[in-house]
Motif scaffolding. Structure first.
Motif, mmCIF file in Angstrom:
data_model
loop_
_atom_site.group_PDB
_atom_site.id
_atom_site.type_symbol
_atom_site.label_atom_id
_atom_site.label_comp_id
_atom_site.label_asym_id
_atom_site.label_seq_id
_atom_site.Cartn_x
_atom_site.Cartn_y
_atom_site.Cartn_z
ATOM 1 N N ALA A 47 0.837 -1.203 0.000
ATOM 2 C CA ALA A 47 0.000 0.000 0.000
ATOM 3 C C ALA A 47 0.871 1.250 0.000
ATOM 4 O O ALA A 47 0.560 2.241 -0.671
ATOM 5 C CB ALA A 47 -0.919 -0.014 1.217
ATOM 6 N N ILE A 48 1.972 1.197 0.742
ATOM 7 C CA ILE A 48 2.877 2.344 0.777
ATOM 8 C C ILE A 48 3.536 2.536 -0.584
ATOM 9 O O ILE A 48 3.788 3.663 -1.019
ATOM 10 C CB ILE A 48 3.916 2.172 1.894
ATOM 11 C CG1 ILE A 48 3.226 2.296 3.255
ATOM 12 C CG2 ILE A 48 5.033 3.203 1.780
ATOM 13 C CD1 ILE A 48 4.114 2.005 4.432
ATOM 14 N N ASP A 49 3.807 1.435 -1.284
ATOM 15 C CA ASP A 49 4.321 1.558 -2.642
ATOM 16 C C ASP A 49 3.384 2.399 -3.499
ATOM 17 O O ASP A 49 3.812 3.237 -4.291
ATOM 18 C CB ASP A 49 4.466 0.167 -3.282
ATOM 19 C CG ASP A 49 5.728 -0.545 -2.825
ATOM 20 O OD1 ASP A 49 6.607 0.105 -2.243
ATOM 21 O OD2 ASP A 49 5.816 -1.767 -3.048
ATOM 22 N N THR A 50 2.093 2.151 -3.345
ATOM 23 C CA THR A 50 1.112 2.918 -4.115
ATOM 24 C C THR A 50 1.178 4.388 -3.741
ATOM 25 O O THR A 50 1.073 5.269 -4.608
ATOM 26 C CB THR A 50 -0.304 2.367 -3.860
ATOM 27 O OG1 THR A 50 -0.361 1.003 -4.308
ATOM 28 C CG2 THR A 50 -1.359 3.180 -4.598
ATOM 29 N N MET A 51 1.383 4.681 -2.442
ATOM 30 C CA MET A 51 1.492 6.068 -1.999
ATOM 31 C C MET A 51 2.703 6.760 -2.622
ATOM 32 O O MET A 51 2.741 7.988 -2.723
ATOM 33 C CB MET A 51 1.604 6.110 -0.472
ATOM 34 C CG MET A 51 0.352 5.688 0.259
ATOM 35 S SD MET A 51 0.643 5.316 2.020
ATOM 36 C CE MET A 51 1.364 6.857 2.584
ATOM 37 N N GLN A 52 3.698 5.977 -3.049
ATOM 38 C CA GLN A 52 4.927 6.537 -3.599
ATOM 39 C C GLN A 52 4.887 6.747 -5.100
ATOM 40 O O GLN A 52 5.767 7.397 -5.657
ATOM 41 C CB GLN A 52 6.100 5.604 -3.287
ATOM 42 C CG GLN A 52 6.348 5.347 -1.818
ATOM 43 C CD GLN A 52 7.492 4.377 -1.631
ATOM 44 O OE1 GLN A 52 8.576 4.589 -2.154
ATOM 45 N NE2 GLN A 52 7.264 3.316 -0.898
ATOM 46 N N LEU A 53 3.909 6.173 -5.766
ATOM 47 C CA LEU A 53 3.894 6.232 -7.219
ATOM 48 C C LEU A 53 3.824 7.667 -7.729
ATOM 49 O O LEU A 53 3.206 8.528 -7.114
ATOM 50 C CB LEU A 53 2.720 5.411 -7.766
ATOM 51 C CG LEU A 53 2.825 3.897 -7.515
ATOM 52 C CD1 LEU A 53 1.572 3.187 -8.000
ATOM 53 C CD2 LEU A 53 4.067 3.310 -8.194
ATOM 54 N N ARG A 54 4.449 7.876 -8.851
ATOM 55 C CA ARG A 54 4.584 9.226 -9.389
ATOM 56 C C ARG A 54 3.263 9.772 -9.900
ATOM 57 O O ARG A 54 2.457 9.050 -10.480
ATOM 58 C CB ARG A 54 5.634 9.214 -10.511
ATOM 59 C CG ARG A 54 6.122 10.569 -10.948
ATOM 60 C CD ARG A 54 7.453 10.442 -11.675
ATOM 61 N NE ARG A 54 7.364 9.545 -12.813
ATOM 62 C CZ ARG A 54 7.176 9.971 -14.060
ATOM 63 N NH1 ARG A 54 7.030 11.252 -14.328
ATOM 64 N NH2 ARG A 54 7.131 9.102 -15.050
ATOM 65 N N VAL A 55 3.069 11.066 -9.677
ATOM 66 C CA VAL A 55 1.913 11.769 -10.216
ATOM 67 C C VAL A 55 2.388 12.617 -11.386
ATOM 68 O O VAL A 55 3.296 13.442 -11.244
ATOM 69 C CB VAL A 55 1.258 12.669 -9.150
ATOM 70 C CG1 VAL A 55 0.148 13.520 -9.764
ATOM 71 C CG2 VAL A 55 0.700 11.821 -8.009
ATOM 72 N N GLU A 92 5.949 1.486 -15.823
ATOM 73 C CA GLU A 92 5.727 2.260 -14.606
ATOM 74 C C GLU A 92 4.261 2.663 -14.478
ATOM 75 O O GLU A 92 3.647 3.157 -15.422
ATOM 76 C CB GLU A 92 6.586 3.529 -14.624
ATOM 77 C CG GLU A 92 6.378 4.409 -13.412
ATOM 78 C CD GLU A 92 7.063 5.762 -13.534
ATOM 79 O OE1 GLU A 92 7.177 6.451 -12.501
ATOM 80 O OE2 GLU A 92 7.468 6.123 -14.663
ATOM 81 N N LYS A 93 3.719 2.445 -13.298
ATOM 82 C CA LYS A 93 2.352 2.868 -13.028
ATOM 83 C C LYS A 93 2.388 4.269 -12.446
ATOM 84 O O LYS A 93 3.141 4.560 -11.528
ATOM 85 C CB LYS A 93 1.667 1.922 -12.040
ATOM 86 C CG LYS A 93 0.214 2.286 -11.766
ATOM 87 C CD LYS A 93 -0.456 1.278 -10.849
ATOM 88 C CE LYS A 93 -1.908 1.670 -10.595
ATOM 89 N NZ LYS A 93 -2.596 0.703 -9.697
ATOM 90 N N THR A 94 1.574 5.164 -12.987
ATOM 91 C CA THR A 94 1.522 6.533 -12.500
ATOM 92 C C THR A 94 0.063 6.947 -12.302
ATOM 93 O O THR A 94 -0.860 6.237 -12.706
ATOM 94 C CB THR A 94 2.184 7.510 -13.489
ATOM 95 O OG1 THR A 94 1.476 7.452 -14.740
ATOM 96 C CG2 THR A 94 3.646 7.152 -13.714
ATOM 97 N N PHE A 95 -0.123 8.086 -11.676
ATOM 98 C CA PHE A 95 -1.454 8.653 -11.487
ATOM 99 C C PHE A 95 -1.468 10.072 -12.039
ATOM 100 O O PHE A 95 -0.453 10.769 -12.016
ATOM 101 C CB PHE A 95 -1.830 8.673 -10.007
ATOM 102 C CG PHE A 95 -2.044 7.300 -9.423
ATOM 103 C CD1 PHE A 95 -3.268 6.658 -9.539
ATOM 104 C CD2 PHE A 95 -1.006 6.651 -8.761
ATOM 105 C CE1 PHE A 95 -3.455 5.394 -9.004
ATOM 106 C CE2 PHE A 95 -1.187 5.382 -8.232
ATOM 107 C CZ PHE A 95 -2.414 4.751 -8.354
ATOM 108 N N LYS A 96 -2.620 10.496 -12.507
ATOM 109 C CA LYS A 96 -2.736 11.840 -13.073
ATOM 110 C C LYS A 96 -2.872 12.899 -11.985
ATOM 111 O O LYS A 96 -2.496 14.050 -12.200
ATOM 112 C CB LYS A 96 -3.925 11.904 -14.031
ATOM 113 C CG LYS A 96 -3.715 11.097 -15.312
ATOM 114 C CD LYS A 96 -4.879 11.284 -16.276
ATOM 115 C CE LYS A 96 -4.636 10.518 -17.569
ATOM 116 N NZ LYS A 96 -5.765 10.683 -18.521
ATOM 117 N N THR A 97 -3.415 12.520 -10.827
ATOM 118 C CA THR A 97 -3.585 13.477 -9.736
ATOM 119 C C THR A 97 -3.247 12.821 -8.410
ATOM 120 O O THR A 97 -3.291 11.589 -8.268
ATOM 121 C CB THR A 97 -5.041 13.994 -9.657
ATOM 122 O OG1 THR A 97 -5.904 12.920 -9.272
ATOM 123 C CG2 THR A 97 -5.491 14.570 -10.990
#
Length: 281
Positions: A85-93, A104-109
């Motif tokens: 879960a913390i890995d997800t918190m670290q993913l790049r926006v 690489e998995k990223t998020f738009k916001t």
């Protein structure tokens, strides 16, 4: 507003260890500062800002550091789930498309990332419960600052009413949200309560520095300068067991900088010790 560069290390699975008193010395600066600097692009950052710059990300930074330390006493499977879960918190926006061939998995916001992290953390709560579940609940509240601030604050208030480590951290998070919302008297009260605790989890210098920042916002420059001076002067005069000067922490250096701005003459009394000579010449 530029975002602060941060690095969050993954929580690695570790065997059970005897419970020990945990204190997070200079969580924002001294012990993890070098690591925070390495991953500036994690949060599209373009520079360093001190406390209050980005309230949600600030709290998350401390939480990740705390979880890295405490979770070593948790079961391997639960710890691994929390680490994921913390890995997800670290993913790049980023709003930039992924490079060709990138996995690489990223998020738009940040909101989207927080929502994804909350979902994973809720799974940890439901599956494992116990101390790991309690930490996940705290992480959920912290991430919810990016999604539903009012609900997040309500959750943090509930957690802050406990005497656990999570409760102390929640109180710290609440103090920051109060200051961020302009409720300075409430922020001061919360910081003072934490400072008065024999073990507030967060280093006292960090708490005092945060309190001084609130005083500055209240235009109480003398009170702020007094706190900054005490932090910096104490650090500058510190000696180790052999009587040798101890290097000043980043918090102490920042405090000295603030004294220099608020009370230049008094700042001259703070003499930073010279760097220690390398044993390798």
């Amino acid at each position: 507003m530029a975002r602060k560069n941060r690095r969050f290390d993954q929580v690695a699975t570790a065997p059970e260890a005897p419970k020990e008193a945990v204190r997070y010395q200079d969580a924002f600066q001294q012990n993890v500062n070098a690591k925070l600097d390495e991953v500036g692009k994690k949060f599209e950052g373009n520079g360093r800002k001190i406390l209050y710059a980005v309230i949600g990300l600030l709290v998350i930074a401390l939480v990740v550091f705390v979880v890295m330390r405490i979770s070593r006493r948790s079961g391997g499977e639960a710890q691994a789930a929390l680490g994921k879960a913390i890995d997800t918190m670290q993913l790049r926006v980023t709003d930039q498309p992924a490079a060709a061939g990138s996995t690489e998995k990223t998020f738009k916001t940040e909101k989207e990332r927080a929502e994804a992290a909350i979902a994973e953390l809720q799974t940890v709560v439901d599956k494992f419960g116990g101390s790991v579940g309690d930490r996940a609940k705290y992480l959920i509240a912290v991430n919810r600052l990016m999604v539903d601030r009012a609900a997040a604050i309500s959750e943090l208030e509930t957690i802050a009413n406990t005497s656990s480590d999570n409760g102390k951290l929640a109180k710290f998070a609440l103090a920051q949200t109060r200051a961020d919302d302009g409720k300075f008297d409430e922020a001061v009260k919360l910081y003072q309560e934490l400072i008065a605790m024999p073990d507030a989890i967060i280093a006292k210098d960090s708490l005092n520095f945060a309190l001084a920042k609130v005083y500055e916002k209240q235009d109480k420059k003398k009170e702020a300068a007094d706190i900054y001076y005490t932090i910096a002067k104490t650090a500058a005069d510190a000696k180790d067991a052999d009587g040798k000067p101890v290097p000043m922490t980043q918090t102490a250096r920042d405090a000295k900088d603030r004294v220099t701005e608020l009370d230049p003459e008094r700042a001259k009394e703070i003499v930073e010790p010279p760097p220690s000579a390398s044993p390798f010449g």
